[in-house]
Design a protein around this motif. Structure first.
Motif, PDB file in Angstrom:
ATOM      1  N   UNK A  67       0.880  -1.366  -0.059  1.00  0.00           N
ATOM      2  CA  UNK A  67      -0.031  -0.052  -0.056  1.00  0.00           C
ATOM      3  C   UNK A  67       0.815   1.195   0.093  1.00  0.00           C
ATOM      4  N   UNK A  68       1.987   1.104   0.119  1.00  0.00           N
ATOM      5  CA  UNK A  68       2.985   2.307   0.228  1.00  0.00           C
ATOM      6  C   UNK A  68       4.479   1.874  -0.070  1.00  0.00           C
ATOM      7  N   UNK A  69       5.253   2.925  -0.311  1.00  0.00           N
ATOM      8  CA  UNK A  69       6.878   2.911  -0.631  1.00  0.00           C
ATOM      9  C   UNK A  69       7.366   4.092  -0.262  1.00  0.00           C
ATOM     10  N   UNK A  70       7.976   3.976   0.752  1.00  0.00           N
ATOM     11  CA  UNK A  70       8.727   5.150   1.484  1.00  0.00           C
ATOM     12  C   UNK A  70      10.448   4.989   1.649  1.00  0.00           C
ATOM     13  N   UNK A  71      11.036   5.904   1.406  1.00  0.00           N
ATOM     14  CA  UNK A  71      12.490   6.210   1.376  1.00  0.00           C
ATOM     15  C   UNK A  71      13.013   5.873   2.832  1.00  0.00           C
ATOM     16  N   UNK A  72      14.017   4.934   3.247  1.00  0.00           N
ATOM     17  CA  UNK A  72      14.356   4.855   4.470  1.00  0.00           C
ATOM     18  C   UNK A  72      15.053   5.887   5.201  1.00  0.00           C
ATOM     19  N   UNK A  73      15.474   6.969   4.375  1.00  0.00           N
ATOM     20  CA  UNK A  73      15.908   8.284   5.022  1.00  0.00           C
ATOM     21  C   UNK A  73      14.848   9.279   4.989  1.00  0.00           C
ATOM     22  N   UNK A  74      13.407   9.044   5.171  1.00  0.00           N
ATOM     23  CA  UNK A  74      12.446  10.018   5.177  1.00  0.00           C
ATOM     24  C   UNK A  74      12.368  10.299   6.762  1.00  0.00           C
ATOM     25  N   UNK A  75      11.478  11.278   6.946  1.00  0.00           N
ATOM     26  CA  UNK A  75      11.379  11.743   8.169  1.00  0.00           C
ATOM     27  C   UNK A  75      10.296  10.766   9.110  1.00  0.00           C
ATOM     28  N   UNK A  76      10.393  10.756  10.134  1.00  0.00           N
ATOM     29  CA  UNK A  76       9.626   9.844  11.208  1.00  0.00           C
ATOM     30  C   UNK A  76       8.070  10.427  11.029  1.00  0.00           C
ATOM     31  N   UNK A  77       7.862  11.680  10.866  1.00  0.00           N
ATOM     32  CA  UNK A  77       6.519  12.258  10.738  1.00  0.00           C
ATOM     33  C   UNK A  77       5.817  11.756   9.243  1.00  0.00           C
ATOM     34  N   UNK A  78       6.773  11.836   8.417  1.00  0.00           N
ATOM     35  CA  UNK A  78       6.511  11.254   6.814  1.00  0.00           C
ATOM     36  C   UNK A  78       5.998   9.767   7.188  1.00  0.00           C
ATOM     37  N   UNK A  79       6.684   9.006   7.753  1.00  0.00           N
ATOM     38  CA  UNK A  79       6.436   7.508   7.746  1.00  0.00           C
ATOM     39  C   UNK A  79       5.220   7.462   8.608  1.00  0.00           C
ATOM     40  N   UNK A  80       5.098   7.812   9.723  1.00  0.00           N
ATOM     41  CA  UNK A  80       3.732   7.892  10.409  1.00  0.00           C
ATOM     42  C   UNK A  80       2.526   8.530   9.462  1.00  0.00           C
ATOM     43  N   UNK A  84      -0.584   5.944   8.858  1.00  0.00           N
ATOM     44  CA  UNK A  84      -1.883   6.154   9.195  1.00  0.00           C
ATOM     45  C   UNK A  84      -2.834   6.010   7.862  1.00  0.00           C
ATOM     46  N   UNK A  85      -2.177   6.730   6.759  1.00  0.00           N
ATOM     47  CA  UNK A  85      -2.848   6.808   5.535  1.00  0.00           C
ATOM     48  C   UNK A  85      -3.378   5.190   5.216  1.00  0.00           C
ATOM     49  N   UNK A  86      -2.462   4.510   5.045  1.00  0.00           N
ATOM     50  CA  UNK A  86      -2.732   3.114   4.303  1.00  0.00           C
ATOM     51  C   UNK A  86      -3.856   2.332   5.132  1.00  0.00           C
ATOM     52  N   UNK A  87      -3.846   2.571   6.431  1.00  0.00           N
ATOM     53  CA  UNK A  87      -4.954   2.126   7.359  1.00  0.00           C
ATOM     54  C   UNK A  87      -6.344   2.657   6.793  1.00  0.00           C
ATOM     55  N   UNK A  88      -6.285   3.859   6.179  1.00  0.00           N
ATOM     56  CA  UNK A  88      -7.603   4.515   5.351  1.00  0.00           C
ATOM     57  C   UNK A  88      -7.517   4.081   4.271  1.00  0.00           C
ATOM     58  N   UNK A  89      -6.899   3.060   3.765  1.00  0.00           N
ATOM     59  CA  UNK A  89      -7.178   2.360   2.080  1.00  0.00           C
ATOM     60  C   UNK A  89      -6.282   3.374   1.202  1.00  0.00           C
ATOM     61  N   UNK A  90      -5.483   4.266   1.644  1.00  0.00           N
ATOM     62  CA  UNK A  90      -4.962   5.085   0.783  1.00  0.00           C
ATOM     63  C   UNK A  90      -3.357   4.265   0.295  1.00  0.00           C
ATOM     64  N   UNK A  91      -2.997   4.560  -0.862  1.00  0.00           N
ATOM     65  CA  UNK A  91      -1.916   4.437  -1.579  1.00  0.00           C
ATOM     66  C   UNK A  91      -0.792   5.301  -1.506  1.00  0.00           C
ATOM     67  N   UNK A  92       0.305   5.249  -0.865  1.00  0.00           N
ATOM     68  CA  UNK A  92       1.333   6.143  -0.804  1.00  0.00           C
ATOM     69  C   UNK A  92       2.590   5.849  -1.620  1.00  0.00           C
ATOM     70  N   UNK A  93       2.970   6.820  -2.523  1.00  0.00           N
ATOM     71  CA  UNK A  93       4.187   6.869  -3.287  1.00  0.00           C
ATOM     72  C   UNK A  93       4.874   8.275  -3.328  1.00  0.00           C
ATOM     73  N   UNK A  94       6.004   8.102  -3.362  1.00  0.00           N
ATOM     74  CA  UNK A  94       6.901   9.514  -3.460  1.00  0.00           C
ATOM     75  C   UNK A  94       6.405  10.210  -4.767  1.00  0.00           C
ATOM     76  N   UNK A  95       6.050  11.374  -4.883  1.00  0.00           N
ATOM     77  CA  UNK A  95       5.805  12.070  -6.065  1.00  0.00           C
ATOM     78  C   UNK A  95       6.829  11.932  -7.108  1.00  0.00           C
ATOM     79  N   UNK A  96       7.868  11.659  -6.777  1.00  0.00           N
ATOM     80  CA  UNK A  96       9.094  11.553  -7.892  1.00  0.00           C
ATOM     81  C   UNK A  96       9.067  10.219  -8.599  1.00  0.00           C
ATOM     82  N   UNK A  97       8.320   9.235  -7.984  1.00  0.00           N
ATOM     83  CA  UNK A  97       8.291   7.784  -8.224  1.00  0.00           C
ATOM     84  C   UNK A  97       6.908   7.576  -9.424  1.00  0.00           C
ATOM     85  N   UNK A  98       6.137   8.658  -9.125  1.00  0.00           N
ATOM     86  CA  UNK A  98       4.800   8.195  -9.968  1.00  0.00           C
ATOM     87  C   UNK A  98       4.922   8.109 -11.240  1.00  0.00           C
ATOM     88  N   UNK A  99       5.358   8.769 -11.985  1.00  0.00           N
ATOM     89  CA  UNK A  99       5.658   8.836 -13.501  1.00  0.00           C
ATOM     90  C   UNK A  99       6.112   7.382 -13.970  1.00  0.00           C
TER      91      UNK A  99
END
Length: 284
Positions: free
Chosen positions: A148-161, A165-180
């Motif tokens: 449901x998501x892809x996160x860089x290991x060097x992202x901030x803790x707030x971004x990861x949180x 919380x977003x994937x628990x609302x059935x959201x899909x999370x990808x970094x904007x730079x990866x979308x294309x």
């Protein structure tokens, strides 16, 4: 306040323990760490059996190699299916360490394979892949596997949180730079699948049966016994399958068949004198 149960799966102990400690500081998060795919699956199974299932699993994209072993909990009681901390006491800072690594653990799986297994075995658990670098192809594979998501290991803790919380609302999370790049990979994969499906559809029903046996790993003799054909006839069918699919080897034919969604032939159960014998039991 509803608590979120998180399982970190990473075979790099320092990273796993540091991330678990950071997440455990959140008032609504319970977190545990597992050092391998098999250890994570055991922890998920035990948690479900105890009616304390995990909500989110954070998986290292490059998980693999010798398995470090079971799970250790952070911010609460020991994780279901886990092991006590090294030496039976918390590491520096009050955070339990991951268990002592096991030199050899059978059934090791990589991160993407673990995501796929979790989707099948625990569909209620959301998977988020942690990656050291942005890789559109790997990210696309992760989404196809059920992440449901892809996160860089060097992202901030707030971004990861936010992602958790977003994937628990059935959201899909990808970094904007990866979308294309991810959309391009998914489109290409769909195109290849469509082409493979068209090639498989050109096969006769008997050739499709032979192809499913090939996907199951059966050799010519085993296919002949299963389909009640002569080895010579099976050889002819296999040659026709390779020719129609435009490939030159059984491995290539199997890869194309899997892209087209062709599964292996099912084992055949035969009763002899009151006993049950499974023909093709290696397919199970």
């Amino acid at each position: 306040m509803a608590r979120i149960r998180v399982l970190v799966v990473d075979d790099h102990r320092i990273f796993a323990e540091s991330l678990a400690a950071a997440l455990a500081a959140e008032p609504d998060v319970d977190v545990a760490a597992a050092g391998s795919g098999p250890a994570a699956l055991r922890a998920l199974e035990r948690a479900a059996a105890e009616a304390r299932p995990y909500d989110v699993i954070l998986v290292d994209a490059e998980l693999g190699g010798p398995a470090p072993g079971g799970a250790a909990a952070h911010g609460g009681a020991p994780a279901p299916g886990g092991s006590p901390a090294v030496g039976g006491s918390p590491a520096a800072g009050g955070v339990p360490a991951l268990p002592v690594p096991r030199p050899e653990e059978p059934g090791a799986v990589d991160g993407i394979s673990l995501v796929a297994q979790v989707r099948v075995a625990r569909p209620g658990v959301r998977s988020v892949v942690l990656a050291e670098k942005d890789d559109p192809r790997c990210a696309a594979r992760a989404l196809q596997a059920g992440a449901s998501g892809w996160v860089a290991k060097d992202c901030s803790l707030q971004r990861l949180l936010t992602v958790i919380r977003g994937v628990l609302r059935d959201e899909t999370h990808l970094p904007p730079a990866l979308l294309t790049g991810v959309l391009r990979e998914l489109t290409t994969a769909r195109k290849h699948r469509t082409e493979s499906e068209q090639l498989v559809e050109s096969l006769t029903p008997r050739e499709r049966e032979v192809l499913r046996c090939m996907v199951a790993g059966l050799g010519r003799k085993a296919v002949a016994e299963r389909l009640f054909l002569s080895p010579h006839t099976v050889r002819t069918h296999m040659q026709n399958v390779l020719g129609k699919l435009g490939v030159h080897s059984t491995l290539a034919a199997v890869a194309l068949a899997r892209r087209a969604g062709v599964g292996p032939a099912e084992p055949v159960t035969v009763r002899l004198a009151g006993d049950v014998v499974e023909r093709g039991s290696q397919l199970a």
